[in-house]
Every structure is written in C-alpha cells, then in structure tokens.
Design an enzyme around this catalytic site. Structure first.
Site, short mmCIF file in Angstrom:
data_model
loop_
_atom_site.label_atom_id
_atom_site.label_comp_id
_atom_site.label_asym_id
_atom_site.label_seq_id
_atom_site.Cartn_x
_atom_site.Cartn_y
_atom_site.Cartn_z
N GLY A 67 0.68 -1.32 0.04
CA GLY A 67 0.07 0.14 0.02
C GLY A 67 0.89 1.19 0.08
N SER A 68 0.75 2.07 -1.17
CA SER A 68 1.77 3.11 -1.15
C SER A 68 1.23 4.19 -2.25
CB SER A 68 3.03 2.65 -1.27
OG SER A 68 3.13 1.56 -2.37
N ARG A 69 2.38 4.97 -2.68
CA ARG A 69 1.74 6.06 -3.60
C ARG A 69 3.14 6.28 -4.93
NH1 ARG A 69 0.04 11.52 -1.29
NH2 ARG A 69 1.37 12.91 -2.53
#
Length: 231
Positions: A188-190
């Site tokens: 989960g990240s960007r």
C-alpha cells in the site's frame, strides 16, 4: 492469453520469502482442531501471491509519451515542488499522484526513457499515502530521470500506512527504457510523477492507471489538461 494465464502471473522476487512464510503458517494452522484458521491462512497466502504478482505489460512505443509508473487510481493532480533532495529547483511542477491499495500490483515502472540523474532515499513517517502531506512527511525514494532532450522528470516512491520497505533496483547513471521495471513498494503506497514545465496531463483525478501502459502525458502535445466526468 489462456484462461490459466489470466489468473496465474509471474511473481516479483521480493515476494518469494513472504509467500513461503504465509504458506508455512497456513500449514501449521491446518494442524489445529479448528480448520477455519487454516482456510483463512490459505486465503491470505493467495492474497500474498497476488500482491507480489509481476505481470507483463504492453507499453505504448512512441517517443515523448509519459506512462504511469504504478497501478492504482489518480488521486491528485496539482502544482508542487519536487523533493528538495533531487535538486531540481524551487519552482512548482505539475504533480500526478497514483495511489496503490493493497490489491493493486506494486511493481513500479519507468514513466519515460532516459538516464537516472539522481536517486535519493529519505526515511520518514508512514501516514496514509492518499494524504497530500504524505509527499513531504512519509518515507520516500526519489528519482530524477534526464530525458534525451535534457529535460528532467521526477518520480517518487512514497511509503504508505502499512508499507515498510521501498525497493529501488536502479542507481545513478542507469539507463531506463519507458515501461522498464525499476522497483516496488510493499503493502500500500503511492507514486508521484512531476511533469516537465509546460507538459499537461492527459489523465484526470479518479481515473485508473496501469503501470507501463496508461499514458499520463505527451511531451509533444499542446493539448490542454484533460477533464473528466464521473457517472
């Protein structure tokens, strides 16, 4: 593509040990009297495999196209100054943020071909990656890519709420092709992409993007920034 190929995908090497750990724990859970725990473990093992999938992608092959480096949803498009550690100056550039949830493919790909001019890792917090302040406060790894015409594009891997490791497989001086794998982020990240001056995005907030395939912008286009309607 065969029906089997639709569901069975190659796995990134970062995933082997995690899948093995999940599988061993699942086997132990099946030894318990209550078998439901084993089936829960089996489900989590399948999810772990799915998280680390590394499918082949078909990258548009035309000079000047900037392609999404990540799977996910475009969460923000706004002016912002690139991370100071990249030394790209104090002026704001158009930033496109692609948010990856825990079900998206997390392998990252080069948004455009060029030479990696600078790589800089900075430790930080683990705020929700969808928040604007995550660009400043969270753990991040930043790359400046120098294109053939001398202009630079920045791509920043940002850790999220449950991410605990950013993987970057390239060093300064490395040559990259558009769509080439350069790393991943776990859980989960960007990714933030900073477009060169005067380049307008060809994607809108809320749209889904696929690493190595979705066109974010075109260096050769004079088209205005695109808008979209959610129905």
């Amino acid at each position: 593509m065969t029906m089997l190929g639709t569901f069975i995908k190659p796995v990134h090497r970062e995933g082997y040990k995690f899948i093995a750990i999940f599988a061993v724990v699942t086997a132990l859970l099946f030894l318990l009297p209550i078998k439901i725990f084993g089936w829960v473990g089996a489900g989590l093992t399948v999810w772990c495999y799915y998280f680390f999938r590394d499918p082949k992608r078909t990258t548009p092959d035309r000079e000047g196209l900037i392609i999404s480096p990540a799977d996910g949803v475009v969460s923000m498009i706004e002016p912002a100054v690139p991370p100071e550690e990249l030394e790209m100056g104090p002026d704001a550039m158009t930033r496109i943020s692609v948010f990856m949830n825990v079900f998206d493919c997390h392998v990252n790909r080069a948004p455009i071909g060029g030479i990696v001019d600078k790589v800089s890792y900075r430790p930080g917090k683990f705020l929700n990656a969808s928040l604007d302040k995550a660009s400043v406060d969270n753990e991040r790894n930043s790359l400046a890519i120098r294109m053939a015409d001398g202009r630079k594009l920045a791509v920043v891997q940002i850790a999220g709420l449950v991410a605990r490791r950013i993987v970057c497989d390239v060093a300064e001086g490395t040559g990259l092709e558009t769509g080439e794998r350069f790393g991943m982020i776990r859980f989960g990240s960007r990714l933030d992409i900073y477009l060169p001056d005067g380049v307008q995005p060809m994607i809108a907030v809320g749209q889904a993007a696929f690493a190595g395939e979705t066109v974010l912008a075109d260096l050769k286009s004079d088209e205005a920034a695109r808008t979209a309607i959610t129905r």
